[in-house]
Scaffold this motif. Structure first.
Motif, PDB file in Angstrom:
ATOM      1  N   HIS A 175      18.487  14.716   4.005  1.00 50.15           N
ATOM      2  CA  HIS A 175      19.125  15.800   3.257  1.00 50.15           C
ATOM      3  C   HIS A 175      20.469  16.187   3.863  1.00 50.15           C
ATOM      4  CE1 HIS A 175      19.640  19.569   1.089  1.00 50.15           C
ATOM      5  NE2 HIS A 175      19.989  20.096   2.250  1.00 50.15           N
ATOM      6  N   PHE A 176      21.424  16.543   2.995  1.00 54.62           N
ATOM      7  CA  PHE A 176      22.714  17.068   3.462  1.00 54.62           C
ATOM      8  C   PHE A 176      23.291  17.993   2.402  1.00 54.62           C
ATOM      9  CE2 PHE A 176      23.654  13.385   0.948  1.00 54.62           C
ATOM     10  CZ  PHE A 176      24.879  13.625   0.335  1.00 54.62           C
ATOM     11  N   GLY A 177      24.357  18.708   2.774  1.00 50.70           N
ATOM     12  CA  GLY A 177      25.033  19.611   1.847  1.00 50.70           C
ATOM     13  C   GLY A 177      26.529  19.367   1.855  1.00 50.70           C
ATOM     14  N   SER A 178      27.254  20.086   1.013  1.00 56.37           N
ATOM     15  CA  SER A 178      28.680  19.800   0.852  1.00 56.37           C
ATOM     16  C   SER A 178      29.570  20.462   1.895  1.00 56.37           C
ATOM     17  CB  SER A 178      29.158  20.197  -0.547  1.00 56.37           C
ATOM     18  OG  SER A 178      29.083  21.595  -0.708  1.00 56.37           O
ATOM     19  N   VAL A 179      29.042  21.419   2.675  1.00 57.37           N
ATOM     20  CA  VAL A 179      29.873  22.022   3.731  1.00 57.37           C
ATOM     21  C   VAL A 179      30.294  20.947   4.736  1.00 57.37           C
ATOM     22  CG1 VAL A 179      29.847  23.668   5.663  1.00 57.37           C
ATOM     23  CG2 VAL A 179      28.980  24.354   3.424  1.00 57.37           C
ATOM     24  N   SER A 180      29.433  19.937   4.946  1.00 56.35           N
ATOM     25  CA  SER A 180      29.777  18.821   5.835  1.00 56.35           C
ATOM     26  C   SER A 180      30.918  17.968   5.299  1.00 56.35           C
ATOM     27  CB  SER A 180      28.564  17.907   6.022  1.00 56.35           C
ATOM     28  OG  SER A 180      27.465  18.621   6.491  1.00 56.35           O
ATOM     29  N   LEU A 181      31.215  18.108   3.997  1.00 53.64           N
ATOM     30  CA  LEU A 181      32.200  17.227   3.357  1.00 53.64           C
ATOM     31  C   LEU A 181      33.598  17.839   3.308  1.00 53.64           C
ATOM     32  CD1 LEU A 181      30.016  16.100   0.309  1.00 53.64           C
ATOM     33  CD2 LEU A 181      30.095  15.119   2.610  1.00 53.64           C
ATOM     34  N   THR A 182      33.784  19.027   3.909  1.00 53.45           N
ATOM     35  CA  THR A 182      35.082  19.711   3.794  1.00 53.45           C
ATOM     36  C   THR A 182      36.164  19.049   4.628  1.00 53.45           C
ATOM     37  OG1 THR A 182      34.415  21.282   5.506  1.00 53.45           O
ATOM     38  CG2 THR A 182      34.116  21.977   3.213  1.00 53.45           C
ATOM     39  N   ALA A 183      35.797  18.373   5.703  1.00 53.20           N
ATOM     40  CA  ALA A 183      36.817  17.780   6.588  1.00 53.20           C
ATOM     41  C   ALA A 183      36.201  16.649   7.400  1.00 53.20           C
ATOM     42  CB  ALA A 183      37.384  18.850   7.530  1.00 53.20           C
ATOM     43  N   ASP A 184      37.061  15.785   7.909  1.00 53.58           N
ATOM     44  CA  ASP A 184      36.616  14.721   8.823  1.00 53.58           C
ATOM     45  C   ASP A 184      36.674  15.229  10.264  1.00 53.58           C
ATOM     46  OD1 ASP A 184      35.742  12.415   7.501  1.00 53.58           O
ATOM     47  OD2 ASP A 184      37.789  11.931   6.881  1.00 53.58           O
ATOM     48  N   PRO A 185      35.851  14.642  11.158  1.00 50.78           N
ATOM     49  CA  PRO A 185      34.999  13.461  10.960  1.00 50.78           C
ATOM     50  C   PRO A 185      33.649  13.704  10.279  1.00 50.78           C
ATOM     51  CG  PRO A 185      34.909  14.168  13.250  1.00 50.78           C
ATOM     52  CD  PRO A 185      35.929  15.042  12.584  1.00 50.78           C
TER      53      PRO A 185
END
Length: 310
Positions: free
Chosen positions: A129-139
């Protein structure tokens, strides 16, 4: 392992009131949607693990302790010596609705790398499971998408919550593009009634979920606050009513709902799941979310299995 969650864990500095001089008072609550979900599912009987990154500081140590105390496997948690543990300031209005301010532009959760997520951890999990807060920036964006793709190849069920926080993104267009990017990998999706139009351009649950299902998503939940949840399971759709409660704080309600649902779904096969069984699972998840909503904080408010079944 039933459920592995990947992403942010942070300190929610949640407003608890004001002192006699009118100065706002805050409590340091553990938070972060994937960590919340791991605890919610663990308290309801699932075996869960969490992979994320904290700073080498008191808050980071505290967060690891809280997850471990709640029976979440934290052996995959990473510590970043160069970046502090992420914080969010959560103000709550009179109706229990939340307003978030994040302190995370160069903080530990964003520094999660591909190398921090092992194939062994992904292979051991039935659900990743994951959410979109992790997708805001790299890495963290690249790390999360890479882990989801690897887990899918290894046979895991992929679950996703595009948890929209406007002030974490440069603009709405960028947010929508990044939130949509993982959809082709996803088996089970939870969106709120506020996020549905962002991803589909419509507030209509029937047509919006039909559009999302074209990505190959097998099971979709649209949470409707006090009104419960709309679901799409293949070509079948339905609604399961919410459980009324006196609102204390809505923080963590969605994570509790999804964690509760996944604590049951991890014991099922989607190929053989019936609508009756699914609706029973969603009624259970609605009750769990209602209990969390009636209390304050996210993780501290989450119910046990005895409370939900009682």
């Amino acid at each position: 392992m039933d459920i592995l969650t990947i992403g942010e864990v942070l300190i929610d500095l949640t407003q608890t009131g004001k002192d006699e001089k009118g100065i706002p008072q805050f409590a340091a609550n553990p938070g972060g949607a994937p960590a919340n979900l791991a605890v919610a599912a663990a308290k309801l009987g699932a075996q869960t693990a969490f992979i994320g990154k904290v700073g080498a500081d008191a808050f980071g140590r505290y967060l690891k302790e809280v997850l471990a105390e709640n029976k979440v496997d934290v052996s995959g948690m990473a510590v970043d010596a160069d970046h502090p543990t992420t914080m969010a300031v959560v103000s709550v209005d009179a109706t229990g609705e939340r307003d978030f301010s994040f302190y995370r532009s160069a903080n530990a959760d964003v520094m999660l790398c591909k190398e921090d997520i092992s194939d062994e951890a992904l292979k051991a999990a039935k659900i990743v499971h994951f959410g979109s807060v992790s997708l805001t920036a790299d890495p963290s964006r690249t790390a999360t998408l890479d882990a989801a793709a690897r887990a899918k190849k290894l046979g895991a069920t992929i679950t996703y919550d595009p948890n929209y926080r406007a002030n974490l993104w440069k603009n709405k267009e960028d947010a929508i593009a990044q939130m949509k990017a993982p959809l082709p990998l996803v088996d089970i999706l939870k969106v709120s009634d506020e996020e549905l139009p962002l991803l589909t351009g419509t507030t209509d649950c029937e047509s919006g979920t039909a559009q999302l299902a074209q990505n190959g998503i097998r099971l979709i939940f649209v949470t409707l606050g006090a009104n419960g949840v709309f679901y799409r399971f293949g070509d079948k759709t339905g609604h399961v009513a919410g459980v009324p409660c006196k609102v204390g704080d809505t923080n963590g309600a969605g994570d509790t709902f999804f964690g509760a649902a996944l604590s049951k779904l991890c014991k099922e096969e989607l190929d053989t799941l019936t609508v009756d069984k699914l609706e029973g699972i969603l009624a259970f998840a609605n009750k769990a979310a209602s209990i969390t909503t009636s209390r304050h904080g996210a993780i501290p408010a989450m119910p046990t299995l005895a409370e939900v079944e009682g």
